[in-house]
Design a protein around this motif. Structure first.
Motif, PDB file in Angstrom:
ATOM      1  N   GLU A 122      50.990 -48.695 -19.793  1.00 47.38           N
ATOM      2  CA  GLU A 122      50.158 -48.676 -20.998  1.00 47.38           C
ATOM      3  C   GLU A 122      49.515 -50.050 -21.207  1.00 47.38           C
ATOM      4  O   GLU A 122      50.041 -51.067 -20.769  1.00 47.38           O
ATOM      5  N   GLY A 149      43.247 -35.687 -20.784  1.00 44.74           N
ATOM      6  CA  GLY A 149      43.777 -36.602 -19.780  1.00 44.74           C
ATOM      7  C   GLY A 149      43.187 -36.216 -18.429  1.00 44.74           C
ATOM      8  O   GLY A 149      42.642 -35.105 -18.256  1.00 44.74           O
ATOM      9  N   THR A 194      40.452 -41.936 -16.107  1.00 41.79           N
ATOM     10  CA  THR A 194      41.212 -41.714 -17.336  1.00 41.79           C
ATOM     11  C   THR A 194      40.952 -42.769 -18.400  1.00 41.79           C
ATOM     12  O   THR A 194      40.579 -43.901 -18.071  1.00 41.79           O
ATOM     13  N   SER A 228      43.526 -43.410 -20.291  1.00 38.93           N
ATOM     14  CA  SER A 228      44.926 -43.715 -20.633  1.00 38.93           C
ATOM     15  C   SER A 228      45.379 -45.098 -20.197  1.00 38.93           C
ATOM     16  O   SER A 228      46.397 -45.587 -20.681  1.00 38.93           O
ATOM     17  N   LYS A 229      44.672 -45.716 -19.262  1.00 40.67           N
ATOM     18  CA  LYS A 229      45.191 -46.963 -18.701  1.00 40.67           C
ATOM     19  C   LYS A 229      44.432 -48.151 -19.287  1.00 40.67           C
ATOM     20  O   LYS A 229      44.825 -48.663 -20.310  1.00 40.67           O
ATOM     21  N   GLY A 233      46.331 -43.715 -23.966  1.00 38.76           N
ATOM     22  CA  GLY A 233      47.203 -42.687 -23.389  1.00 38.76           C
ATOM     23  C   GLY A 233      47.601 -41.624 -24.400  1.00 38.76           C
ATOM     24  O   GLY A 233      47.807 -40.464 -24.056  1.00 38.76           O
ATOM     25  N   ARG A 242      44.726 -38.655 -24.931  1.00 39.15           N
ATOM     26  CA  ARG A 242      44.598 -37.638 -23.884  1.00 39.15           C
ATOM     27  C   ARG A 242      43.148 -37.304 -23.564  1.00 39.15           C
ATOM     28  O   ARG A 242      42.642 -36.224 -23.917  1.00 39.15           O
TER      29      ARG A 242
END
Ligand SMILES: *Cc1c(COP(=O)(O)O)cnc(C)c1O
Length: 362
Positions: free
Chosen positions: A36, A87, A215, A217-218, A223, A226
Protein backbone atom coordinates in the motif's frame (compact mmCIF):
# COMPACT_ATOMS: atom_id res chain seq x y z
CA UNK A 1 -32.15 -33.70 1.63
CA UNK A 2 -30.88 -31.65 -1.30
CA UNK A 3 -27.41 -32.15 -2.72
CA UNK A 4 -26.11 -28.80 -3.91
CA UNK A 5 -23.01 -29.35 -6.00
CA UNK A 6 -20.80 -26.44 -6.99
CA UNK A 7 -19.39 -26.32 -10.50
CA UNK A 8 -16.21 -28.32 -11.17
CA UNK A 9 -13.10 -26.55 -9.93
CA UNK A 10 -14.86 -24.31 -7.39
CA UNK A 11 -13.96 -26.44 -4.35
CA UNK A 12 -10.32 -26.60 -5.55
CA UNK A 13 -9.99 -22.86 -5.00
CA UNK A 14 -7.72 -22.03 -2.08
CA UNK A 15 -8.98 -18.79 -0.56
CA UNK A 16 -6.80 -15.73 -1.19
CA UNK A 17 -4.61 -14.76 1.77
CA UNK A 18 -4.24 -11.01 2.10
CA UNK A 19 -1.44 -9.20 3.91
CA UNK A 20 -1.85 -9.27 7.70
CA UNK A 21 -2.82 -6.04 9.39
CA UNK A 22 -2.91 -6.97 13.11
CA UNK A 23 -0.58 -8.52 15.64
CA UNK A 24 -2.13 -10.00 18.77
CA UNK A 25 -1.19 -7.93 21.80
CA UNK A 26 0.42 -5.09 19.81
CA UNK A 27 -1.61 -1.89 19.71
CA UNK A 28 0.23 0.24 17.16
CA UNK A 29 1.44 -1.62 14.09
CA UNK A 30 3.31 -0.54 10.98
CA UNK A 31 1.81 -2.44 8.07
CA UNK A 32 4.30 -3.17 5.32
CA UNK A 33 2.62 -6.34 4.05
CA UNK A 34 0.25 -5.30 1.26
CA UNK A 35 2.21 -2.91 -1.00
CA UNK A 36 0.00 0.00 0.00
CA UNK A 37 1.03 3.62 -0.55
CA UNK A 38 2.22 4.98 2.84
CA UNK A 39 1.11 8.51 1.90
CA UNK A 40 -2.49 7.53 1.13
CA UNK A 41 -4.48 8.90 -1.79
CA UNK A 42 -3.84 12.28 -3.44
CA UNK A 43 -5.61 15.12 -1.56
CA UNK A 44 -7.34 15.88 -4.88
CA UNK A 45 -8.72 12.33 -4.97
CA UNK A 46 -10.03 12.70 -1.42
CA UNK A 47 -11.69 16.00 -2.34
CA UNK A 48 -13.34 14.36 -5.37
CA UNK A 49 -14.67 11.51 -3.20
CA UNK A 50 -16.19 14.02 -0.76
CA UNK A 51 -17.68 16.06 -3.59
CA UNK A 52 -19.27 12.96 -5.13
CA UNK A 53 -21.02 11.85 -1.93
CA UNK A 54 -24.19 13.97 -2.23
CA UNK A 55 -24.92 12.44 -5.65
CA UNK A 56 -24.92 8.85 -4.43
CA UNK A 57 -28.68 8.40 -4.89
CA UNK A 58 -28.04 8.38 -8.67
CA UNK A 59 -26.85 5.29 -10.52
CA UNK A 60 -23.33 5.67 -11.93
CA UNK A 61 -22.30 5.87 -15.56
CA UNK A 62 -22.26 2.45 -17.18
CA UNK A 63 -19.61 3.22 -19.80
CA UNK A 64 -17.08 4.98 -17.53
CA UNK A 65 -16.56 7.48 -20.36
CA UNK A 66 -15.20 10.26 -18.18
CA UNK A 67 -12.68 8.06 -16.35
CA UNK A 68 -11.58 6.38 -19.58
CA UNK A 69 -11.10 9.79 -21.20
CA UNK A 70 -8.90 10.88 -18.29
CA UNK A 71 -6.80 7.70 -18.38
CA UNK A 72 -6.52 8.02 -22.16
CA UNK A 73 -5.36 11.63 -21.92
CA UNK A 74 -2.79 10.98 -19.21
CA UNK A 75 -1.33 7.86 -20.83
CA UNK A 76 -1.79 8.79 -24.49
CA UNK A 77 -4.13 5.83 -25.11
CA UNK A 78 -7.35 5.52 -27.12
CA UNK A 79 -10.23 5.57 -24.56
CA UNK A 80 -12.21 3.21 -26.80
CA UNK A 81 -9.57 0.58 -26.12
CA UNK A 82 -9.88 0.85 -22.31
CA UNK A 83 -12.04 -1.07 -19.84
CA UNK A 84 -12.40 -0.35 -16.11
CA UNK A 85 -13.03 -2.85 -13.35
CA UNK A 86 -13.40 -3.30 -9.61
CA UNK A 87 -9.66 -3.39 -9.12
CA UNK A 88 -7.52 -4.88 -11.84
CA UNK A 89 -8.56 -8.18 -10.26
CA UNK A 90 -11.97 -7.77 -11.88
CA UNK A 91 -10.42 -7.01 -15.27
CA UNK A 92 -8.34 -10.19 -14.89
CA UNK A 93 -11.55 -12.02 -14.03
CA UNK A 94 -13.27 -10.71 -17.19
CA UNK A 95 -10.34 -12.04 -19.20
CA UNK A 96 -10.43 -15.57 -17.81
CA UNK A 97 -14.23 -15.67 -17.81
CA UNK A 98 -14.38 -14.60 -21.47
CA UNK A 99 -11.52 -16.65 -22.85
CA UNK A 100 -11.06 -19.82 -20.75
CA UNK A 101 -13.29 -22.62 -19.51
CA UNK A 102 -13.31 -26.33 -18.66
CA UNK A 103 -10.54 -28.19 -20.48
CA UNK A 104 -8.55 -25.02 -21.13
CA UNK A 105 -5.21 -24.14 -19.57
CA UNK A 106 -4.19 -20.84 -18.05
CA UNK A 107 -0.45 -20.32 -17.64
CA UNK A 108 1.22 -18.28 -14.92
CA UNK A 109 4.73 -18.29 -13.54
CA UNK A 110 6.25 -19.90 -10.46
CA UNK A 111 6.22 -16.79 -8.29
CA UNK A 112 3.25 -15.17 -10.02
CA UNK A 113 0.32 -13.41 -8.34
CA UNK A 114 -1.84 -15.87 -6.38
CA UNK A 115 -5.05 -14.51 -7.93
CA UNK A 116 -4.24 -16.11 -11.31
CA UNK A 117 -4.88 -19.75 -10.32
CA UNK A 118 -7.95 -18.64 -8.34
CA UNK A 119 -9.40 -16.88 -11.39
CA UNK A 120 -8.60 -19.84 -13.65
CA UNK A 121 -10.48 -22.23 -11.34
CA UNK A 122 -13.40 -19.81 -11.01
CA UNK A 123 -13.85 -20.21 -14.76
CA UNK A 124 -13.47 -24.01 -14.55
CA UNK A 125 -10.13 -23.83 -16.39
CA UNK A 126 -6.89 -25.50 -15.33
CA UNK A 127 -4.11 -23.31 -13.94
CA UNK A 128 -0.62 -24.42 -15.03
CA UNK A 129 2.43 -23.08 -13.26
CA UNK A 130 5.66 -22.52 -15.21
CA UNK A 131 9.11 -22.34 -13.60
CA UNK A 132 10.98 -19.05 -13.33
CA UNK A 133 14.78 -18.72 -13.54
CA UNK A 134 16.30 -17.19 -10.40
CA UNK A 135 13.13 -15.20 -9.64
CA UNK A 136 12.82 -13.86 -13.17
CA UNK A 137 10.17 -14.86 -15.67
CA UNK A 138 11.63 -17.34 -18.18
CA UNK A 139 10.17 -16.59 -21.60
CA UNK A 140 11.48 -19.83 -23.13
CA UNK A 141 9.92 -21.93 -20.38
CA UNK A 142 6.59 -20.14 -20.86
CA UNK A 143 6.65 -20.67 -24.62
CA UNK A 144 7.56 -24.33 -24.13
CA UNK A 145 4.54 -24.81 -21.82
CA UNK A 146 2.03 -23.59 -24.39
CA UNK A 147 -0.10 -26.24 -26.10
CA UNK A 148 -3.43 -26.53 -27.95
CA UNK A 149 -5.36 -26.14 -24.70
CA UNK A 150 -3.61 -22.94 -23.59
CA UNK A 151 -5.91 -19.91 -23.72
CA UNK A 152 -4.38 -17.28 -21.42
CA UNK A 153 -0.80 -16.51 -20.30
CA UNK A 154 -0.35 -14.25 -17.26
CA UNK A 155 2.81 -12.19 -16.94
CA UNK A 156 3.30 -9.86 -13.98
CA UNK A 157 5.78 -7.19 -14.98
CA UNK A 158 7.35 -6.02 -12.74
CA UNK A 159 6.77 -9.17 -10.69
CA UNK A 160 5.13 -9.63 -7.30
CA UNK A 161 6.64 -10.83 -4.96
CA UNK A 162 9.92 -10.95 -6.90
CA UNK A 163 10.11 -7.20 -7.79
CA UNK A 164 12.13 -8.16 -10.88
CA UNK A 165 11.28 -6.97 -14.37
CA UNK A 166 11.52 -8.31 -17.91
CA UNK A 167 12.85 -5.85 -20.47
CA UNK A 168 10.48 -4.89 -23.27
CA UNK A 169 12.32 -6.97 -25.88
CA UNK A 170 11.68 -10.12 -23.82
CA UNK A 171 7.97 -9.32 -23.42
CA UNK A 172 7.79 -8.67 -27.17
CA UNK A 173 9.52 -12.00 -27.80
CA UNK A 174 6.96 -13.75 -25.60
CA UNK A 175 4.04 -12.05 -27.37
CA UNK A 176 5.47 -12.86 -30.79
CA UNK A 177 6.08 -16.50 -29.86
CA UNK A 178 2.51 -17.23 -28.69
CA UNK A 179 0.10 -18.89 -31.12
CA UNK A 180 -2.96 -16.92 -32.25
CA UNK A 181 -5.35 -18.77 -29.91
CA UNK A 182 -3.53 -17.50 -26.79
CA UNK A 183 -4.10 -14.16 -25.05
CA UNK A 184 -1.11 -12.62 -23.27
CA UNK A 185 -1.99 -10.63 -20.15
CA UNK A 186 0.65 -8.15 -19.04
CA UNK A 187 -0.22 -7.23 -15.45
CA UNK A 188 1.37 -3.84 -14.83
CA UNK A 189 0.23 -3.27 -11.24
CA UNK A 190 3.63 -1.76 -10.38
CA UNK A 191 4.34 -0.04 -13.71
CA UNK A 192 4.18 3.50 -12.31
CA UNK A 193 7.13 2.91 -10.01
CA UNK A 194 9.34 2.96 -13.13
CA UNK A 195 9.66 6.42 -14.60
CA UNK A 196 8.86 6.52 -18.30
CA UNK A 197 7.73 2.87 -18.44
CA UNK A 198 4.55 2.33 -20.49
CA UNK A 199 3.48 -0.76 -18.52
CA UNK A 200 3.26 -2.86 -21.67
CA UNK A 201 1.19 -0.53 -23.90
CA UNK A 202 3.68 -0.89 -26.77
CA UNK A 203 3.40 -4.68 -26.54
CA UNK A 204 -0.38 -4.37 -26.86
CA UNK A 205 -0.02 -2.04 -29.83
CA UNK A 206 2.34 -4.48 -31.55
CA UNK A 207 0.35 -7.65 -30.79
CA UNK A 208 -3.43 -7.96 -31.19
CA UNK A 209 -3.52 -10.90 -28.75
CA UNK A 210 -2.25 -8.95 -25.75
CA UNK A 211 -3.88 -6.94 -22.97
CA UNK A 212 -2.28 -4.74 -20.32
CA UNK A 213 -3.88 -4.35 -16.89
CA UNK A 214 -3.24 -1.51 -14.45
CA UNK A 215 -4.48 -0.51 -11.02
CA UNK A 216 -5.26 2.42 -8.74
CA UNK A 217 -4.39 0.26 -5.73
CA UNK A 218 -0.63 0.73 -5.65
CA UNK A 219 1.01 4.07 -6.51
CA UNK A 220 -2.33 5.91 -6.38
CA UNK A 221 -2.93 4.74 -2.81
CA UNK A 222 -6.52 3.67 -3.53
CA UNK A 223 -6.55 -0.05 -2.72
CA UNK A 224 -9.69 0.49 -0.65
CA UNK A 225 -11.55 2.10 -3.56
CA UNK A 226 -11.18 -0.92 -5.93
CA UNK A 227 -10.50 0.48 -9.39
CA UNK A 228 -8.32 -0.94 -12.16
CA UNK A 229 -8.27 -0.85 -15.93
CA UNK A 230 -7.19 -2.71 -19.03
CA UNK A 231 -5.87 -1.68 -22.47
CA UNK A 232 -6.26 -3.93 -25.51
CA UNK A 233 -7.61 -3.99 -29.06
CA UNK A 234 -11.18 -2.80 -29.60
CA UNK A 235 -12.15 -6.39 -30.40
CA UNK A 236 -10.93 -7.70 -27.04
CA UNK A 237 -12.43 -4.75 -25.11
CA UNK A 238 -15.76 -5.44 -26.82
CA UNK A 239 -15.65 -9.06 -25.65
CA UNK A 240 -14.75 -8.11 -22.07
CA UNK A 241 -17.53 -5.51 -21.85
CA UNK A 242 -20.05 -8.30 -22.41
CA UNK A 243 -19.08 -10.03 -19.15
CA UNK A 244 -18.82 -6.76 -17.20
CA UNK A 245 -21.79 -5.75 -15.06
CA UNK A 246 -23.10 -2.37 -16.20
CA UNK A 247 -22.77 -0.71 -12.79
CA UNK A 248 -19.53 -2.37 -11.68
CA UNK A 249 -17.90 0.91 -10.63
CA UNK A 250 -19.64 3.22 -8.16
CA UNK A 251 -20.05 6.97 -8.62
CA UNK A 252 -17.55 7.43 -5.81
CA UNK A 253 -15.01 5.10 -7.42
CA UNK A 254 -15.31 6.77 -10.82
CA UNK A 255 -14.97 10.35 -9.53
CA UNK A 256 -12.12 9.54 -7.14
CA UNK A 257 -10.09 7.56 -9.65
CA UNK A 258 -10.50 10.27 -12.28
CA UNK A 259 -9.16 12.95 -9.93
CA UNK A 260 -6.32 10.62 -8.93
CA UNK A 261 -5.15 9.90 -12.46
CA UNK A 262 -5.24 13.60 -13.32
CA UNK A 263 -2.94 14.39 -10.37
CA UNK A 264 0.33 13.17 -11.88
CA UNK A 265 2.37 15.52 -9.67
CA UNK A 266 1.34 13.33 -6.76
CA UNK A 267 2.37 10.19 -8.64
CA UNK A 268 5.81 11.70 -9.24
CA UNK A 269 6.11 12.58 -5.54
CA UNK A 270 5.19 9.01 -4.50
CA UNK A 271 7.56 7.44 -7.06
CA UNK A 272 10.45 9.60 -5.86
CA UNK A 273 9.83 8.89 -2.19
CA UNK A 274 9.57 5.18 -2.97
CA UNK A 275 12.87 5.17 -4.88
CA UNK A 276 14.63 7.05 -2.10
CA UNK A 277 13.51 4.85 0.80
CA UNK A 278 13.82 1.66 -1.24
CA UNK A 279 17.48 2.46 -1.92
CA UNK A 280 18.02 3.17 1.77
CA UNK A 281 16.42 -0.11 2.86
CA UNK A 282 18.30 -2.20 0.29
CA UNK A 283 21.58 -0.71 1.46
CA UNK A 284 20.76 -1.29 5.14
CA UNK A 285 19.88 -4.94 4.46
CA UNK A 286 22.99 -5.49 2.36
CA UNK A 287 25.06 -4.14 5.25
CA UNK A 288 23.83 -6.99 7.47
CA UNK A 289 24.20 -9.63 4.76
CA UNK A 290 20.63 -9.82 3.45
CA UNK A 291 20.46 -9.66 -0.37
CA UNK A 292 17.57 -8.47 -2.54
CA UNK A 293 17.14 -8.45 -6.31
CA UNK A 294 17.06 -4.92 -7.80
CA UNK A 295 13.46 -3.83 -7.22
CA UNK A 296 11.21 -2.20 -9.81
CA UNK A 297 8.28 -1.96 -7.39
CA UNK A 298 7.22 -0.46 -4.04
CA UNK A 299 8.54 -3.45 -2.12
CA UNK A 300 11.70 -5.47 -1.82
CA UNK A 301 12.11 -9.21 -1.47
CA UNK A 302 14.63 -9.83 1.32
CA UNK A 303 16.34 -13.21 1.03
CA UNK A 304 17.42 -14.91 4.24
CA UNK A 305 19.71 -17.91 4.62
CA UNK A 306 16.76 -20.28 4.89
CA UNK A 307 13.11 -20.53 5.91
CA UNK A 308 13.96 -20.78 9.61
CA UNK A 309 15.82 -17.50 9.56
CA UNK A 310 13.06 -15.76 7.57
CA UNK A 311 10.45 -16.97 10.05
CA UNK A 312 12.54 -15.98 13.05
CA UNK A 313 13.03 -12.51 11.60
CA UNK A 314 9.31 -12.24 10.87
CA UNK A 315 8.52 -13.18 14.49
CA UNK A 316 11.01 -10.59 15.73
CA UNK A 317 9.46 -7.90 13.49
CA UNK A 318 5.96 -8.78 14.67
CA UNK A 319 7.03 -8.42 18.27
CA UNK A 320 7.98 -4.84 17.35
CA UNK A 321 4.63 -4.24 15.63
CA UNK A 322 6.18 -4.45 12.15
CA UNK A 323 4.13 -6.51 9.71
CA UNK A 324 5.71 -7.82 6.51
CA UNK A 325 4.69 -10.59 4.12
CA UNK A 326 5.91 -14.17 4.29
CA UNK A 327 6.12 -15.55 0.76
CA UNK A 328 6.54 -19.30 1.28
CA UNK A 329 3.12 -19.60 -0.41
CA UNK A 330 4.68 -17.99 -3.49
CA UNK A 331 7.48 -20.56 -3.54
CA UNK A 332 10.07 -18.41 -1.77
CA UNK A 333 10.29 -19.88 1.75
CA UNK A 334 13.46 -17.95 2.69
CA UNK A 335 11.98 -14.61 1.64
CA UNK A 336 10.15 -11.76 3.30
CA UNK A 337 8.40 -9.20 1.11
CA UNK A 338 8.66 -5.75 2.64
CA UNK A 339 6.62 -2.81 1.35
CA UNK A 340 8.48 0.49 1.17
CA UNK A 341 6.90 2.82 3.70
CA UNK A 342 7.57 6.44 4.57
CA UNK A 343 10.80 7.59 6.20
CA UNK A 344 9.82 6.66 9.76
CA UNK A 345 8.60 3.16 8.97
CA UNK A 346 11.52 2.42 6.66
CA UNK A 347 14.02 3.50 9.30
CA UNK A 348 12.11 1.44 11.87
CA UNK A 349 12.16 -1.75 9.83
CA UNK A 350 15.81 -1.34 8.89
CA UNK A 351 16.76 -0.91 12.54
CA UNK A 352 14.64 -3.89 13.63
CA UNK A 353 16.19 -6.20 11.01
CA UNK A 354 19.66 -5.02 11.96
CA UNK A 355 18.90 -5.76 15.62
CA UNK A 356 17.63 -9.21 14.63
CA UNK A 357 20.78 -9.99 12.67
CA UNK A 358 23.18 -8.62 15.24
CA UNK A 359 21.40 -10.24 18.17
CA UNK A 360 21.02 -8.86 21.67
CA UNK A 361 23.96 -6.72 22.82
CA UNK A 362 26.14 -8.51 25.38
C1 LIG B 1 -1.80 -5.52 -6.22
C2 LIG B 1 -1.78 -6.28 -7.48
C3 LIG B 1 -2.82 -6.15 -8.39
C4 LIG B 1 -3.89 -5.14 -8.18
O1 LIG B 1 -5.04 -5.65 -7.72
P1 LIG B 1 -6.31 -4.70 -7.58
O2 LIG B 1 -7.41 -5.65 -7.79
O3 LIG B 1 -6.21 -3.68 -8.68
O4 LIG B 1 -6.24 -4.09 -6.24
C5 LIG B 1 -2.78 -6.87 -9.56
N1 LIG B 1 -1.74 -7.68 -9.83
C6 LIG B 1 -0.71 -7.79 -8.99
C7 LIG B 1 0.44 -8.66 -9.34
C8 LIG B 1 -0.70 -7.10 -7.79
O5 LIG B 1 0.32 -7.23 -6.94
Amino acid sequence: MTQLTPQPGIMDIALYQSGKSHVAGVEKVIKLSANENPFGPSPKAIAAATAAAPGLHRYPSTDHASLRAAIGEVHGLDPDRLICGVGSDEVLQFIVHAYAGPGDEVLYTEHGFSMYPILARMAGATPVVVAEAARRVDVDALLAAVNDRTRVVFLTNPGNPTSTMLEEAEVMRLAAGLPDHVLLVVDGAYAEFNEGFDGGAAVVDAHPNAIMTRTFSKIYGLGGLRVGWGYASRAIIDVLNRVRQPFNLSTLALATAEAAVRDQDYVVFCREQNAKWRAYLVEELAAVGIPCDPSHTNFILARFADQDEAEACDAHLQSQGLIVRKVAGYGIPNGLRITIGDEDSTRAIAAAIRAFKEGPAT
